[in-house]
Every structure is written in C-alpha cells, then in structure tokens.
Design a protein around this motif. Structure first.
Motif, PDB file in Angstrom:
ATOM      1  N   SER A   1      70.685 -28.178 111.046  1.00 31.09           N
ATOM      2  CA  SER A   1      69.853 -27.103 110.504  1.00 31.09           C
ATOM      3  C   SER A   1      68.655 -27.678 109.773  1.00 31.09           C
ATOM      4  N   LYS A   2      67.559 -26.913 109.762  1.00 30.81           N
ATOM      5  CA  LYS A   2      66.369 -27.356 109.051  1.00 30.81           C
ATOM      6  C   LYS A   2      66.650 -27.553 107.563  1.00 30.81           C
TER       7      LYS A   2
ATOM      8  N   GLN B   1      68.273 -30.912 107.313  1.00 28.16           N
ATOM      9  CA  GLN B   1      67.293 -31.939 107.645  1.00 28.16           C
ATOM     10  C   GLN B   1      66.309 -32.146 106.496  1.00 28.16           C
ATOM     11  N   ASN B   2      65.855 -31.038 105.920  1.00 28.19           N
ATOM     12  CA  ASN B   2      64.913 -31.145 104.797  1.00 28.19           C
ATOM     13  C   ASN B   2      65.575 -31.754 103.571  1.00 28.19           C
TER      14      ASN B   2
ATOM     15  N   GLY C   1      64.882 -35.916 110.592  1.00 29.61           N
ATOM     16  CA  GLY C   1      64.248 -34.948 111.476  1.00 29.61           C
ATOM     17  C   GLY C   1      64.925 -34.744 112.805  1.00 29.61           C
TER      18      GLY C   1
END
Length: 258
Positions: free
Chosen positions: A61-62, A65-66, A71
């Motif tokens: 999930s973003k 990842q964040n 990435g």
C-alpha cells in the motif's frame, strides 16, 4: 553477502538491531538482498528445523510505502515458527525487537500457482479460502531506517502472523472494495479498502507474488498461506496492547500482546 545473512540470523535469534546494510554496502542490489534472504531462510531451516508454510508480499500500500520510504513491493517466506494462534498472546519482550502490526487478507491455496503468466483468474481458481489476518512485522535494522534492499534481505521484515478462524470464498467477494477496520485497545486506528493493495486488489498482490517468485524458480504451493499485504498503515504495538481487525464479508480476528 554471506556475512550479512549471518548477522541477520544472529540478530533474529538474539533480538538485536543492526545498522542498515545499505549504509555499509551502498552498492547492494535487490538481487543481492534476495540472495541474503535466501541464505537467512536456509539457516532457519537447517539450524532450527523450521519449515516453509507460505509466502508473503510486503510494502503493497502507498501508506506503508510512504511510511517506510520504499517504492515497490517485496516478498518473504513464512515458516511454522512464525504462527501465532488466536487463543495465545504474543510476547513482544522475548520474541521481537521493534514490532508493528498490520491487518491483511490471507489466501490459503488448494492448487499450485506456477510461473509464468499467472493471472487473477488463476489466483481465484487456486484459492481454497481467504481469512482475516494480522502480520506482526519486525525489523532487525535499527530504528526501521530501511531501504528496499534492507527489508528484502531481512525476509521482508517478517516477524509473526495470526490467521482468523472465519473464512470466506473469494469468488463470492469483490476484494477490491472490501473494507477493513483496525482497532487498538478498543479505538479505531485505521481503515482501508482492498483497492489499497497495489492500487487494485489483494488478488493483484498474489498475482505479482506468484510471477515474481516464479522468476526465482519458486512456486506458490497448494496448502500454503499467502499474506497479500497490508491495506492500512503499520501500527507500532507494545506489551499489553490488544488489536482487532474486521474485514467486510470475510470476518474478524484479534491479537493480544504481552
């Protein structure tokens, strides 16, 4: 690279942290990291008698990842020593270093998934059922200061996992729209939906995993548990915490930490 595998194994067994591999070997590649992960797994099998019972995809999930500053997804292996039963508590003080928990959907396979060209339809046909799941991740890398190579080498930051007892047929669900609610000590801390998984669906995650592992000559096997990745941010946990996850159309499970 064998030295890194030895270090990670020692850190795993002694609940110790290491400086990032990427800070000491800036030219390390993802391929190198997967070779380290494989050597680490072999140590667990040969020295401790662990058995591989599944695989996991991570960083899907973003939000995750964040949070971790990476990435792309990664993968790791699940062994029988990583299973937590719904009826037991997980001791953080004796088994983990810097744990974080995440709600996931786990797939249990009834047929092999073999590269190349695995599709979403193949995943649905091969799946026996899906269940709500907690993965309790951990990192042997100090303060979670990881790049993708660090977490890959560290078996995708695997720790333990817990499968719920409620199961569902994924062919009767739209896994891209199912909702997830995670509570910590009775308070909602995160919500998510299936579409958070690679921006599509948990099924897409299993497709990615089957085809990516296949390039390394590793199939997803009948009977294995496949963790399809978090739909919500990682949640730090401590002794005394109680977490639950509810997934629409699938069910609920919970884990207690001591």
């Amino acid at each position: 690279m064998q030295t890194f595998a030895d270090e990670l194994y020692h850190a795993l067994r002694h609940q110790e942290m290491l400086d990032p591999l990427t800070s000491r070997a800036p030219d390390i590649t993802i391929e190198d990291a997967y070779a380290i992960s494989s050597s680490l797994l072999q140590k667990r099998i040969e020295l401790d008698g662990e058995k591989v019972i599944g695989k996991k995809i991570g960083v899907t999930s973003k939000a995750v990842q964040n949070m971790l500053g990476v990435g792309q997804p990664d993968f790791g292996y699940l062994t029988d020593a990583m299973v937590v039963d719904e009826s037991e508590s997980l001791s953080l003080t004796t088994k983990m270093i810097q744990p974080r928990a995440e709600g996931e959907i786990a797939f249990v396979l009834k047929h092999d998934l073999i590269y190349p060209g695995v599709t979403a339809s193949d995943v649905l046909r091969a799946t026996d059922f899906v269940v709500p799941c907690f993965e309790i991740v951990d990192s042997r890398i100090r303060d979670w200061k990881i790049k993708i190579q660090d977490t890959v080498a560290d078996n995708a930051s695997c720790g333990y996992f817990l499968l719920g007892s409620q199961a569902a047929d994924p062919r009767k669900l739209d896994l891209s729209t199912v909702g997830m609610v995670v509570e910590l000590n009775g308070r909602v801390v995160s919500t998510g939906a299936g579409a958070a998984a690679l921006g599509s669906s948990p099924i897409s995650c299993v497709v990615w995993l089957a085809n990516t592992l296949g390039k390394f000559g590793v199939p997803l096997k009948a009977g294995e548990v496949i963790l399809s990745g978090s739909l919500v941010p990682l949640q730090p946990v401590k002794a005394g915490d109680y977490m639950s996850v509810s997934i629409g159309g699938i069910g609920r499970t919970a884990v207690r930490f001591s």
